[in-house]
Design an enzyme around this catalytic site. Structure first.
Site, PDB file in Angstrom:
ATOM      1  N   CYS A  68       6.620   6.632   8.614  1.00 19.22           N
ATOM      2  CA  CYS A  68       6.534   5.311   7.990  1.00 19.22           C
ATOM      3  C   CYS A  68       6.837   5.407   6.501  1.00 19.22           C
ATOM      4  O   CYS A  68       6.122   6.094   5.763  1.00 19.22           O
ATOM      5  CB  CYS A  68       5.147   4.716   8.194  1.00 19.22           C
ATOM      6  SG  CYS A  68       4.904   3.144   7.322  1.00 19.22           S
ATOM      7  N   LYS A  95      -2.268   1.750  19.252  1.00 20.85           N
ATOM      8  CA  LYS A  95      -3.216   2.022  18.169  1.00 20.85           C
ATOM      9  C   LYS A  95      -4.640   2.161  18.698  1.00 20.85           C
ATOM     10  O   LYS A  95      -5.042   1.430  19.615  1.00 20.85           O
ATOM     11  CB  LYS A  95      -3.159   0.895  17.144  1.00 20.85           C
ATOM     12  CG  LYS A  95      -1.779   0.654  16.565  1.00 20.85           C
ATOM     13  CD  LYS A  95      -1.727  -0.632  15.772  1.00 20.85           C
ATOM     14  CE  LYS A  95      -0.294  -0.955  15.349  1.00 20.85           C
ATOM     15  NZ  LYS A  95      -0.174  -2.263  14.673  1.00 20.85           N
ATOM     16  N   VAL A 108      -0.412   0.835   8.559  1.00 21.12           N
ATOM     17  CA  VAL A 108      -0.566   1.926   7.603  1.00 21.12           C
ATOM     18  C   VAL A 108       0.373   1.651   6.419  1.00 21.12           C
ATOM     19  O   VAL A 108       1.365   0.933   6.582  1.00 21.12           O
ATOM     20  CB  VAL A 108      -0.229   3.293   8.250  1.00 21.12           C
ATOM     21  CG1 VAL A 108      -1.207   3.613   9.352  1.00 21.12           C
ATOM     22  CG2 VAL A 108       1.200   3.328   8.790  1.00 21.12           C
ATOM     23  N   GLU A 120      -2.329  -1.442   2.422  1.00 18.48           N
ATOM     24  CA  GLU A 120      -1.047  -1.903   1.872  1.00 18.48           C
ATOM     25  C   GLU A 120      -0.552  -0.890   0.828  1.00 18.48           C
ATOM     26  O   GLU A 120      -1.303  -0.416  -0.012  1.00 18.48           O
ATOM     27  CB  GLU A 120      -1.107  -3.307   1.268  1.00 18.48           C
ATOM     28  CG  GLU A 120      -1.454  -4.403   2.263  1.00 18.48           C
ATOM     29  CD  GLU A 120      -0.383  -4.595   3.329  1.00 18.48           C
ATOM     30  OE1 GLU A 120       0.794  -4.268   3.066  1.00 18.48           O
ATOM     31  OE2 GLU A 120      -0.723  -5.066   4.432  1.00 18.48           O
ATOM     32  N   SER A 121       0.745  -0.582   0.881  1.00 18.59           N
ATOM     33  CA  SER A 121       1.295   0.532   0.108  1.00 18.59           C
ATOM     34  C   SER A 121       1.177   0.342  -1.403  1.00 18.59           C
ATOM     35  O   SER A 121       0.734   1.257  -2.113  1.00 18.59           O
ATOM     36  CB  SER A 121       2.755   0.778   0.500  1.00 18.59           C
ATOM     37  OG  SER A 121       3.574  -0.344   0.214  1.00 18.59           O
TER      38      SER A 121
END
Length: 287
Positions: A68, A95, A108, A120-121
Protein backbone atom coordinates in the site's frame (compact mmCIF):
# COMPACT_ATOMS: atom_id res chain seq x y z
CA UNK A 1 4.53 -20.29 17.19
CA UNK A 2 4.64 -16.53 16.94
CA UNK A 3 2.96 -14.74 14.07
CA UNK A 4 5.76 -12.20 14.02
CA UNK A 5 8.43 -12.68 11.39
CA UNK A 6 11.73 -10.88 10.80
CA UNK A 7 11.89 -8.57 7.82
CA UNK A 8 13.50 -9.83 4.65
CA UNK A 9 14.59 -7.73 1.71
CA UNK A 10 15.28 -8.84 -1.84
CA UNK A 11 18.16 -7.82 -4.05
CA UNK A 12 17.46 -6.33 -7.47
CA UNK A 13 20.17 -5.96 -10.11
CA UNK A 14 20.37 -2.85 -12.26
CA UNK A 15 18.21 -3.07 -15.35
CA UNK A 16 17.99 -1.06 -18.54
CA UNK A 17 14.32 -1.93 -18.93
CA UNK A 18 13.08 0.97 -16.83
CA UNK A 19 13.31 4.72 -17.14
CA UNK A 20 15.73 5.00 -14.25
CA UNK A 21 18.31 2.67 -12.74
CA UNK A 22 16.83 0.37 -10.14
CA UNK A 23 18.86 -0.60 -7.16
CA UNK A 24 18.04 -2.44 -3.98
CA UNK A 25 20.26 -3.69 -1.21
CA UNK A 26 19.74 -6.70 1.00
CA UNK A 27 19.24 -5.45 4.54
CA UNK A 28 19.62 -7.69 7.55
CA UNK A 29 18.17 -6.70 10.92
CA UNK A 30 21.46 -7.77 12.50
CA UNK A 31 23.70 -5.95 10.04
CA UNK A 32 25.27 -3.32 12.28
CA UNK A 33 27.10 -1.75 9.34
CA UNK A 34 23.81 -0.62 7.81
CA UNK A 35 22.22 2.74 8.68
CA UNK A 36 18.77 1.46 7.74
CA UNK A 37 16.35 1.61 10.65
CA UNK A 38 13.87 -1.27 10.46
CA UNK A 39 10.84 -2.32 12.53
CA UNK A 40 11.65 -4.72 15.35
CA UNK A 41 9.09 -7.17 13.96
CA UNK A 42 6.56 -7.55 11.15
CA UNK A 43 3.64 -9.93 10.75
CA UNK A 44 2.33 -11.57 7.65
CA UNK A 45 -1.00 -10.20 6.45
CA UNK A 46 -3.64 -11.10 9.02
CA UNK A 47 -7.11 -12.06 7.85
CA UNK A 48 -10.64 -12.51 9.15
CA UNK A 49 -10.66 -14.97 12.04
CA UNK A 50 -7.15 -14.07 13.20
CA UNK A 51 -6.31 -12.83 16.67
CA UNK A 52 -4.91 -9.37 17.20
CA UNK A 53 -1.29 -9.60 18.38
CA UNK A 54 -0.74 -8.45 21.95
CA UNK A 55 0.18 -4.79 22.13
CA UNK A 56 3.60 -4.01 23.61
CA UNK A 57 3.49 -1.01 25.99
CA UNK A 58 5.47 2.05 24.83
CA UNK A 59 6.04 0.56 21.38
CA UNK A 60 4.60 2.24 18.29
CA UNK A 61 2.54 -0.13 16.16
CA UNK A 62 1.84 0.43 12.48
CA UNK A 63 -1.08 -1.41 10.90
CA UNK A 64 -0.06 -1.63 7.29
CA UNK A 65 -0.20 -3.53 4.02
CA UNK A 66 3.11 -4.28 2.39
CA UNK A 67 2.17 -2.95 -1.05
CA UNK A 68 0.00 0.00 0.00
CA UNK A 69 1.60 3.32 -1.04
CA UNK A 70 -0.37 5.22 1.61
CA UNK A 71 0.89 2.94 4.36
CA UNK A 72 4.39 3.29 2.92
CA UNK A 73 4.16 7.02 3.57
CA UNK A 74 3.88 6.38 7.31
CA UNK A 75 6.54 3.68 7.20
CA UNK A 76 8.94 6.12 5.54
CA UNK A 77 8.43 8.66 8.33
CA UNK A 78 8.91 6.02 11.03
CA UNK A 79 12.20 5.01 9.44
CA UNK A 80 13.35 8.59 8.85
CA UNK A 81 12.61 9.48 12.48
CA UNK A 82 14.14 6.20 13.69
CA UNK A 83 11.11 5.48 15.85
CA UNK A 84 11.02 2.00 17.40
CA UNK A 85 8.00 0.26 15.93
CA UNK A 86 6.39 -3.01 15.01
CA UNK A 87 4.35 -3.63 11.87
CA UNK A 88 1.12 -5.61 11.79
CA UNK A 89 0.09 -6.23 8.19
CA UNK A 90 -3.58 -6.45 7.27
CA UNK A 91 -5.14 -8.43 4.42
CA UNK A 92 -7.36 -5.75 2.93
CA UNK A 93 -9.59 -8.25 1.10
CA UNK A 94 -10.52 -10.27 4.19
CA UNK A 95 -9.90 -7.86 7.05
CA UNK A 96 -9.87 -9.06 10.65
CA UNK A 97 -12.92 -7.99 12.64
CA UNK A 98 -10.72 -6.63 15.42
CA UNK A 99 -9.08 -4.16 13.03
CA UNK A 100 -12.35 -2.22 12.66
CA UNK A 101 -12.16 -1.41 16.39
CA UNK A 102 -8.93 0.45 15.59
CA UNK A 103 -10.12 2.07 12.36
CA UNK A 104 -13.85 1.94 11.57
CA UNK A 105 -12.95 2.65 7.93
CA UNK A 106 -10.88 -0.52 7.77
CA UNK A 107 -8.03 1.28 5.98
CA UNK A 108 -4.28 1.45 6.45
CA UNK A 109 -2.11 3.12 7.62
CA UNK A 110 -3.19 3.14 11.23
CA UNK A 111 -0.99 3.87 14.25
CA UNK A 112 -1.53 2.55 17.78
CA UNK A 113 0.55 3.65 20.75
CA UNK A 114 -0.34 3.14 24.43
CA UNK A 115 -4.05 2.99 23.76
CA UNK A 116 -4.12 5.91 21.32
CA UNK A 117 -5.11 5.26 17.71
CA UNK A 118 -4.91 7.53 14.65
CA UNK A 119 -5.18 6.80 10.93
CA UNK A 120 -4.86 8.27 7.41
CA UNK A 121 -1.42 8.73 5.84
CA UNK A 122 -0.99 12.52 6.04
CA UNK A 123 -2.42 12.67 9.56
CA UNK A 124 -0.11 9.95 10.86
CA UNK A 125 2.90 11.49 9.10
CA UNK A 126 2.25 14.93 10.59
CA UNK A 127 1.65 13.42 14.02
CA UNK A 128 4.97 11.58 13.99
CA UNK A 129 6.79 14.69 12.79
CA UNK A 130 5.40 16.79 15.64
CA UNK A 131 5.78 14.25 18.43
CA UNK A 132 9.25 13.14 17.30
CA UNK A 133 11.03 16.30 16.06
CA UNK A 134 14.46 14.60 15.96
CA UNK A 135 16.66 14.19 14.01
CA UNK A 136 14.99 17.05 12.09
CA UNK A 137 11.51 18.26 11.24
CA UNK A 138 10.13 17.00 7.94
CA UNK A 139 7.58 19.81 7.74
CA UNK A 140 8.72 23.42 7.41
CA UNK A 141 8.40 25.62 10.50
CA UNK A 142 7.32 28.46 8.22
CA UNK A 143 3.49 28.28 8.01
CA UNK A 144 3.40 29.62 4.46
CA UNK A 145 6.06 27.18 3.23
CA UNK A 146 4.28 24.32 4.99
CA UNK A 147 1.04 25.33 3.25
CA UNK A 148 2.84 25.46 -0.10
CA UNK A 149 4.25 22.00 0.53
CA UNK A 150 0.81 20.61 1.35
CA UNK A 151 -0.56 22.08 -1.87
CA UNK A 152 2.29 20.41 -3.75
CA UNK A 153 1.39 17.06 -2.17
CA UNK A 154 -2.20 17.55 -3.31
CA UNK A 155 -0.98 18.41 -6.81
CA UNK A 156 0.73 15.02 -6.95
CA UNK A 157 -2.74 13.47 -7.15
CA UNK A 158 -2.42 14.26 -10.85
CA UNK A 159 0.32 11.65 -11.07
CA UNK A 160 -0.93 8.82 -8.90
CA UNK A 161 -4.60 9.07 -9.93
CA UNK A 162 -3.56 8.63 -13.57
CA UNK A 163 -1.15 5.85 -12.63
CA UNK A 164 -4.09 3.86 -11.28
CA UNK A 165 -6.01 4.49 -14.50
CA UNK A 166 -3.12 3.07 -16.52
CA UNK A 167 -3.12 -0.08 -14.39
CA UNK A 168 -6.61 -0.80 -15.74
CA UNK A 169 -6.14 0.59 -19.25
CA UNK A 170 -6.70 -1.62 -22.28
CA UNK A 171 -3.59 -1.66 -24.43
CA UNK A 172 -5.59 -1.88 -27.66
CA UNK A 173 -7.91 1.02 -26.73
CA UNK A 174 -6.02 4.30 -27.09
CA UNK A 175 -8.71 6.35 -25.36
CA UNK A 176 -8.18 4.32 -22.19
CA UNK A 177 -4.53 5.28 -21.80
CA UNK A 178 -3.80 8.42 -23.83
CA UNK A 179 -5.34 10.78 -21.28
CA UNK A 180 -3.68 9.20 -18.22
CA UNK A 181 -0.26 9.27 -19.92
CA UNK A 182 -0.71 12.98 -20.59
CA UNK A 183 -1.85 13.53 -17.01
CA UNK A 184 1.25 11.90 -15.58
CA UNK A 185 3.50 13.94 -17.89
CA UNK A 186 1.72 17.14 -16.83
CA UNK A 187 2.00 16.26 -13.16
CA UNK A 188 5.69 15.41 -13.36
CA UNK A 189 6.33 18.70 -15.16
CA UNK A 190 4.97 20.59 -12.15
CA UNK A 191 7.44 18.85 -9.86
CA UNK A 192 10.30 19.22 -12.33
CA UNK A 193 9.72 22.97 -12.40
CA UNK A 194 9.30 23.16 -8.63
CA UNK A 195 12.74 21.62 -8.06
CA UNK A 196 14.18 24.27 -10.41
CA UNK A 197 12.51 27.05 -8.41
CA UNK A 198 13.61 25.74 -5.03
CA UNK A 199 17.22 25.18 -6.10
CA UNK A 200 17.76 22.51 -3.44
CA UNK A 201 18.45 18.80 -3.48
CA UNK A 202 15.05 17.77 -2.11
CA UNK A 203 11.63 19.38 -2.00
CA UNK A 204 11.80 19.81 1.77
CA UNK A 205 13.68 18.66 4.84
CA UNK A 206 16.93 20.33 5.81
CA UNK A 207 18.15 20.69 2.20
CA UNK A 208 20.52 17.72 2.56
CA UNK A 209 17.81 15.26 3.57
CA UNK A 210 14.30 14.53 2.29
CA UNK A 211 11.32 16.33 3.82
CA UNK A 212 7.62 15.66 4.07
CA UNK A 213 6.89 16.37 0.39
CA UNK A 214 9.62 13.96 -0.69
CA UNK A 215 8.36 11.10 1.46
CA UNK A 216 4.68 11.71 0.66
CA UNK A 217 5.19 11.44 -3.12
CA UNK A 218 7.91 8.77 -3.17
CA UNK A 219 5.68 5.66 -2.96
CA UNK A 220 4.21 6.37 -6.40
CA UNK A 221 7.54 7.39 -7.90
CA UNK A 222 8.80 3.98 -6.77
CA UNK A 223 5.91 2.39 -8.65
CA UNK A 224 6.28 4.28 -11.94
CA UNK A 225 8.74 1.67 -13.32
CA UNK A 226 5.94 -0.90 -13.17
CA UNK A 227 4.36 0.69 -16.25
CA UNK A 228 6.66 -0.85 -18.90
CA UNK A 229 6.39 -4.22 -17.13
CA UNK A 230 2.60 -4.23 -16.97
CA UNK A 231 2.17 -2.79 -20.48
CA UNK A 232 4.84 -4.89 -22.22
CA UNK A 233 6.90 -1.73 -22.84
CA UNK A 234 3.98 0.25 -24.30
CA UNK A 235 3.87 2.78 -21.43
CA UNK A 236 7.09 4.41 -20.35
CA UNK A 237 8.00 7.73 -18.76
CA UNK A 238 11.10 9.15 -20.43
CA UNK A 239 13.00 10.66 -17.53
CA UNK A 240 15.44 12.50 -19.80
CA UNK A 241 12.57 14.97 -20.13
CA UNK A 242 12.74 15.52 -16.38
CA UNK A 243 16.44 15.88 -15.49
CA UNK A 244 15.83 17.44 -12.07
CA UNK A 245 13.41 14.70 -11.09
CA UNK A 246 15.79 12.05 -12.41
CA UNK A 247 18.50 13.41 -10.11
CA UNK A 248 15.99 13.60 -7.24
CA UNK A 249 15.06 9.94 -7.79
CA UNK A 250 18.73 8.96 -7.69
CA UNK A 251 19.23 10.89 -4.44
CA UNK A 252 16.07 9.48 -2.87
CA UNK A 253 17.19 5.92 -3.58
CA UNK A 254 20.24 6.59 -1.38
CA UNK A 255 18.08 7.61 1.58
CA UNK A 256 18.00 5.05 4.38
CA UNK A 257 14.25 5.38 4.99
CA UNK A 258 13.54 4.76 1.30
CA UNK A 259 15.80 1.71 1.35
CA UNK A 260 13.91 0.27 4.33
CA UNK A 261 10.55 0.02 2.55
CA UNK A 262 11.75 -0.46 -1.04
CA UNK A 263 10.09 -3.12 -3.17
CA UNK A 264 11.33 -3.98 -6.65
CA UNK A 265 9.28 -2.92 -9.70
CA UNK A 266 8.95 -6.60 -10.62
CA UNK A 267 7.29 -7.44 -7.31
CA UNK A 268 5.13 -4.33 -7.43
CA UNK A 269 3.97 -5.36 -10.90
CA UNK A 270 3.37 -8.92 -9.76
CA UNK A 271 1.23 -7.71 -6.87
CA UNK A 272 -0.75 -5.30 -9.06
CA UNK A 273 -1.41 -8.06 -11.58
CA UNK A 274 -2.66 -10.37 -8.84
CA UNK A 275 -4.75 -7.61 -7.26
CA UNK A 276 -6.46 -6.76 -10.55
CA UNK A 277 -7.24 -10.42 -11.14
CA UNK A 278 -8.69 -10.81 -7.64
CA UNK A 279 -5.78 -12.81 -6.21
CA UNK A 280 -3.30 -10.42 -4.55
CA UNK A 281 -0.13 -12.06 -3.21
CA UNK A 282 0.13 -10.07 -0.01
CA UNK A 283 2.93 -12.11 1.54
CA UNK A 284 5.30 -12.49 -1.42
CA UNK A 285 7.83 -10.23 0.33
CA UNK A 286 7.55 -12.08 3.65
CA UNK A 287 9.60 -15.10 4.69
Amino acid sequence: MTIFTPIARSTLPNSALFFFALRSTHFSRIDRMSDVFVPISETKHLTSGSTCPDVTPSLMRLYSMKFCPYAQRTRLVLAAKRIRNEVVNINLVTKPDWFFYRNPLGKVPCLEFDGKVIFESLITADYLDEVYPSPYLLNSTDPFRKAQDRILIEMFNMVHSNLYKLYRAKLDVEDSWKGPIGGIQKGLTIFEEELTKREIKFFGGDCENPGMVDYMIWPWMERLPTLPILSHEKFKVEMENFPNLAKWISDMKEDSAVKESHISPENHARFITGFLSGNPEYDMEMN
